[in-house]
Design a protein around this motif. Structure first.
Motif, PDB file in Angstrom:
ATOM      1  N   PRO A  83       0.831  -1.217   0.000  1.00 25.37           N
ATOM      2  CA  PRO A  83       0.000   0.000   0.000  1.00 25.37           C
ATOM      3  C   PRO A  83       0.859   1.258   0.000  1.00 25.37           C
ATOM      4  O   PRO A  83       1.862   1.336   0.700  1.00 25.37           O
ATOM      5  N   GLY A  84       0.460   2.209  -0.809  1.00 24.84           N
ATOM      6  CA  GLY A  84       1.199   3.463  -0.911  1.00 24.84           C
ATOM      7  C   GLY A  84       0.632   4.518   0.006  1.00 24.84           C
ATOM      8  O   GLY A  84      -0.150   4.237   0.925  1.00 24.84           O
ATOM      9  N   GLU A  85       1.012   5.763  -0.252  1.00 30.49           N
ATOM     10  CA  GLU A  85       0.556   6.879   0.566  1.00 30.49           C
ATOM     11  C   GLU A  85      -0.940   7.133   0.408  1.00 30.49           C
ATOM     12  O   GLU A  85      -1.576   7.669   1.301  1.00 30.49           O
ATOM     13  N   SER A 133       6.882  -6.066  -2.453  1.00 26.24           N
ATOM     14  CA  SER A 133       7.509  -5.209  -1.438  1.00 26.24           C
ATOM     15  C   SER A 133       7.601  -3.751  -1.895  1.00 26.24           C
ATOM     16  O   SER A 133       8.134  -2.919  -1.181  1.00 26.24           O
ATOM     17  N   HIS A 134       7.075  -3.447  -3.080  1.00 31.43           N
ATOM     18  CA  HIS A 134       7.131  -2.090  -3.623  1.00 31.43           C
ATOM     19  C   HIS A 134       5.727  -1.523  -3.792  1.00 31.43           C
ATOM     20  O   HIS A 134       4.772  -2.260  -4.012  1.00 31.43           O
ATOM     21  N   THR A 135       5.627  -0.200  -3.718  1.00 27.87           N
ATOM     22  CA  THR A 135       4.352   0.475  -3.947  1.00 27.87           C
ATOM     23  C   THR A 135       4.179   0.725  -5.439  1.00 27.87           C
ATOM     24  O   THR A 135       5.127   0.585  -6.213  1.00 27.87           O
ATOM     25  N   VAL A 136       2.977   1.111  -5.822  1.00 27.85           N
ATOM     26  CA  VAL A 136       2.706   1.394  -7.226  1.00 27.85           C
ATOM     27  C   VAL A 136       3.553   2.572  -7.706  1.00 27.85           C
ATOM     28  O   VAL A 136       4.031   2.589  -8.845  1.00 27.85           O
ATOM     29  N   ASP A 142      10.660   3.615 -10.880  1.00 28.23           N
ATOM     30  CA  ASP A 142      11.982   2.991 -10.971  1.00 28.23           C
ATOM     31  C   ASP A 142      11.882   1.504 -11.305  1.00 28.23           C
ATOM     32  O   ASP A 142      12.293   0.649 -10.520  1.00 28.23           O
ATOM     33  N   VAL A 143      11.365   1.191 -12.461  1.00 29.15           N
ATOM     34  CA  VAL A 143      11.206  -0.194 -12.901  1.00 29.15           C
ATOM     35  C   VAL A 143      12.572  -0.870 -13.042  1.00 29.15           C
ATOM     36  O   VAL A 143      12.739  -2.040 -12.688  1.00 29.15           O
ATOM     37  N   GLU A 144      13.564  -0.139 -13.532  1.00 31.82           N
ATOM     38  CA  GLU A 144      14.887  -0.725 -13.752  1.00 31.82           C
ATOM     39  C   GLU A 144      15.512  -1.217 -12.451  1.00 31.82           C
ATOM     40  O   GLU A 144      16.153  -2.270 -12.422  1.00 31.82           O
ATOM     41  N   ALA A 145      15.322  -0.479 -11.363  1.00 28.18           N
ATOM     42  CA  ALA A 145      15.881  -0.908 -10.077  1.00 28.18           C
ATOM     43  C   ALA A 145      15.212  -2.201  -9.615  1.00 28.18           C
ATOM     44  O   ALA A 145      15.872  -3.086  -9.061  1.00 28.18           O
ATOM     45  N   THR A 171       1.251  -3.971 -15.966  1.00 27.93           N
ATOM     46  CA  THR A 171       0.059  -3.147 -16.018  1.00 27.93           C
ATOM     47  C   THR A 171      -0.411  -2.975 -14.584  1.00 27.93           C
ATOM     48  O   THR A 171      -0.437  -3.928 -13.819  1.00 27.93           O
ATOM     49  N   TYR A 172      -0.765  -1.749 -14.235  1.00 21.15           N
ATOM     50  CA  TYR A 172      -1.170  -1.450 -12.860  1.00 21.15           C
ATOM     51  C   TYR A 172      -2.684  -1.326 -12.763  1.00 21.15           C
ATOM     52  O   TYR A 172      -3.342  -0.839 -13.681  1.00 21.15           O
TER      53      TYR A 172
END
Length: 173
Positions: A83-85, A133-136, A142-145, A171-172
């Motif tokens: 979940p993001g902000e 483990s990442h937010t949308v 930073d897809v490359e990271a 796709t989000y």
């Protein structure tokens, strides 16, 4: 009388030294903390740079030597994102493709379709762990990271560098 006067003079100098030490400590301590933080940031940047240099670029391997493998038979995987902000649950629909150096000594051992299919469940688990483990926002920015993070996970899993690239389409929702 001289002994008492000398004792008073020594006591006064000790107190003056104590006061000056306290003033010096109070004035220098914040600057020392800032310097330590700066040094820590520089050291962290150097470590990141050194780690980044250890990842073999796919461009270093000639295109004719790169073999690909699609996880989940090229089907999309639905992964819940952190979940993001905004507090809203987001999902990612991901198709993952690995690029492998077919000339690497470990390719024959690990890179065949049968060997990869046997470990596909474990690889999917690592994909789920890393991406969830990442937010949308992190995914978008930073897809490359995240691809590099997956590459490191797969290399750690196989204890080999025959995998030279991990890419995915996403796709989000």
């Amino acid at each position: 009388m001289k002994k008492n006067l000398m004792s008073v003079l020594i006591l006064a100098l000790v107190l003056a030294n104590l006061i000056l030490t306290a003033v010096l400590t109070i004035s220098v301590l914040p600057q020392a903390k800032q310097a330590n933080e700066l040094i820590s940031k520089v050291c962290a940047a150097i470590d990141l740079d050194l780690e980044g240099g250890s990842v073999e670029e796919a461009s270093a391997v000639p295109l004719e030597d790169v073999a690909t493998y699609s996880l989940n038979s090229g089907e999309t995987m639905t992964i819940n994102l952190k979940p993001g902000e905004d507090g809203v649950e987001h999902f990612a629909l991901v198709k993952v493709v690995m690029g492998m150096n077919s000339k690497d000594k470990d390719y024959k051992k690990y890179g065949t379709a049968e060997n990869l299919a046997d470990k596909e469940g474990m690889m999917q688990g690592r994909v789920f762990a890393v991406i969830s483990s990442h937010t949308v926002d992190e995914m978008r920015n930073d897809v490359e990271a995240i691809q590099d993070e997956l590459l490191k996970e797969f290399r750690k899993m196989y204890d080999s560098n025959f995998i030279v690239e991990v890419s995915f389409t996403v796709t989000y929702q």
